[in-house]
Design a protein around this motif. Structure first.
Motif, PDB file in Angstrom:
ATOM      1  N   GLY A   7       7.003   8.479  -3.034  1.00  0.00           N
ATOM      2  CA  GLY A   7       6.637   9.881  -3.104  1.00  0.00           C
ATOM      3  C   GLY A   7       7.628  10.695  -3.920  1.00  0.00           C
ATOM      4  O   GLY A   7       8.740  10.258  -4.219  1.00  0.00           O
ATOM      5  N   ARG A  16       1.231   7.728   3.307  1.00  0.00           N
ATOM      6  CA  ARG A  16       0.997   8.341   2.009  1.00  0.00           C
ATOM      7  C   ARG A  16       1.447   9.800   2.030  1.00  0.00           C
ATOM      8  O   ARG A  16       0.825  10.664   1.436  1.00  0.00           O
ATOM      9  CB  ARG A  16      -0.467   8.217   1.610  1.00  0.00           C
ATOM     10  N   GLN A  17       2.519  10.088   2.753  1.00  0.00           N
ATOM     11  CA  GLN A  17       3.209  11.377   2.757  1.00  0.00           C
ATOM     12  C   GLN A  17       2.460  12.532   3.427  1.00  0.00           C
ATOM     13  O   GLN A  17       2.903  13.673   3.356  1.00  0.00           O
ATOM     14  CB  GLN A  17       3.606  11.812   1.341  1.00  0.00           C
ATOM     15  N   ASN A  46      -4.693   7.563   5.010  1.00  0.00           N
ATOM     16  CA  ASN A  46      -3.428   6.994   5.471  1.00  0.00           C
ATOM     17  C   ASN A  46      -3.570   6.098   6.694  1.00  0.00           C
ATOM     18  O   ASN A  46      -2.666   6.010   7.508  1.00  0.00           O
ATOM     19  CB  ASN A  46      -2.423   8.111   5.775  1.00  0.00           C
ATOM     20  N   GLU A  99       3.731  10.968  -6.411  1.00  0.00           N
ATOM     21  CA  GLU A  99       2.801  11.275  -5.324  1.00  0.00           C
ATOM     22  C   GLU A  99       3.399  12.303  -4.370  1.00  0.00           C
ATOM     23  O   GLU A  99       4.473  12.111  -3.827  1.00  0.00           O
ATOM     24  CB  GLU A  99       2.449  10.015  -4.545  1.00  0.00           C
ATOM     25  N   ILE A 123      -1.447  11.932   0.034  1.00  0.00           N
ATOM     26  CA  ILE A 123      -2.880  11.714   0.115  1.00  0.00           C
ATOM     27  C   ILE A 123      -3.294  12.412   1.405  1.00  0.00           C
ATOM     28  O   ILE A 123      -2.927  11.989   2.497  1.00  0.00           O
ATOM     29  CB  ILE A 123      -3.265  10.221   0.167  1.00  0.00           C
ATOM     30  N   SER A 135      -6.058  13.378  -3.159  1.00  0.00           N
ATOM     31  CA  SER A 135      -4.769  12.977  -3.735  1.00  0.00           C
ATOM     32  C   SER A 135      -4.075  14.200  -4.315  1.00  0.00           C
ATOM     33  O   SER A 135      -4.710  15.031  -4.952  1.00  0.00           O
ATOM     34  CB  SER A 135      -4.982  11.968  -4.871  1.00  0.00           C
ATOM     35  N   CYS A 184       0.811  -1.208   0.000  1.00  0.00           N
ATOM     36  CA  CYS A 184       0.000   0.000   0.000  1.00  0.00           C
ATOM     37  C   CYS A 184       0.852   1.270   0.000  1.00  0.00           C
ATOM     38  O   CYS A 184       0.359   2.345  -0.261  1.00  0.00           O
ATOM     39  CB  CYS A 184      -0.913   0.035   1.227  1.00  0.00           C
ATOM     40  N   THR A 185       2.124   1.137   0.343  1.00  0.00           N
ATOM     41  CA  THR A 185       2.963   2.321   0.365  1.00  0.00           C
ATOM     42  C   THR A 185       3.324   2.720  -1.056  1.00  0.00           C
ATOM     43  O   THR A 185       3.287   1.907  -1.975  1.00  0.00           O
ATOM     44  CB  THR A 185       4.257   2.095   1.184  1.00  0.00           C
ATOM     45  N   THR A 186       3.672   3.966  -1.242  1.00  0.00           N
ATOM     46  CA  THR A 186       4.001   4.459  -2.569  1.00  0.00           C
ATOM     47  C   THR A 186       5.342   5.155  -2.523  1.00  0.00           C
ATOM     48  O   THR A 186       5.877   5.441  -1.469  1.00  0.00           O
ATOM     49  CB  THR A 186       2.946   5.463  -3.053  1.00  0.00           C
TER      50      THR A 186
END
Length: 191
Positions: free
Chosen positions: A22, A78-79, A73, A64, A67, A45, A18-20
């Motif tokens: 960034g 998600r940063q 999150n 990204e 979010i 987003s 699920c992590t992205t």
């Protein structure tokens, strides 16, 4: 015991999926500081867009920014909520509805906010809208900026919009004024 270990490994793998990745700036580049803020508490987003003149809502790898949203999150980073020490932190806005980051300076940057906002009373929802807007500008090295996404009445209708601000020091105090050199894009790209 083996089942518990296997189940734990499966859950860890799912959560790490699920992590992205960034947005980051190469270490040898000059930077500016940017805070992105969503006044809406729903998931919003914020992504880099490398197309020109239209919004290409394609979630590019490494694009990204965050979010944002109070309930966002929950399972993955998600940063949202990063603080790098920019002046004029928005303490009246939930920490997950904002994030601060370094962006590459002296080159144009475009990023879009994509949010869902709900209309209606607490016990009844009249409807919802998905609204995407993009902002483009050229950040200057060492400068501070804030991009704020919010819903406002535009041409008699509620619509999402973005305002870009400069955060500067004047007479020993920080002030926030609207940037004069940014563009908004609302048109989606045709695929």
């Amino acid at each position: 015991m083996k089942r518990k270990i296997a189940a734990s490994m499966l859950i860890a793998a799912a959560l790490s999926g699920c992590t992205t990745v960034g947005y980051t700036v190469a270490p040898d580049k000059e930077t500016a500081s940017l805070r992105v803020v969503s006044l809406d508490s729903g998931n919003v987003s914020v992504w880099i867009d490398e197309t020109e003149g239209c919004i290409n809502h394609n979630f590019i790898y490494g694009g990204e920014i965050a979010i944002l949203g109070v309930k966002a999150n929950l399972l993955a980073d998600r940063q949202a909520g990063r603080v790098i020490g920019m002046p004029m932190y928005r303490s009246e806005v939930h920490e997950k509805q904002q994030t601060e980051l370094k962006v590459e300076a002296n080159v144009p940057i475009s990023f879009y906010f994509a949010g869902v906002w709900v209309t209606g009373a607490n016990t009844r929802i009249d409807g919802y809208r998905y609204c995407v807007k993009e902002v483009s500008f050229t950040p200057l090295a060492g400068h501070n900026y804030e991009a704020q996404y919010y819903v406002d009445k535009i041409d008699g209708k509620k619509q999402c919009t973005i305002t870009l601000y400069d955060i500067k020091q004047e007479n020993g105090e920080y002030v926030k004024t609207e940037n004069e050199n940014y563009e908004l894009t609302t048109k989606p790209c045709k695929n």
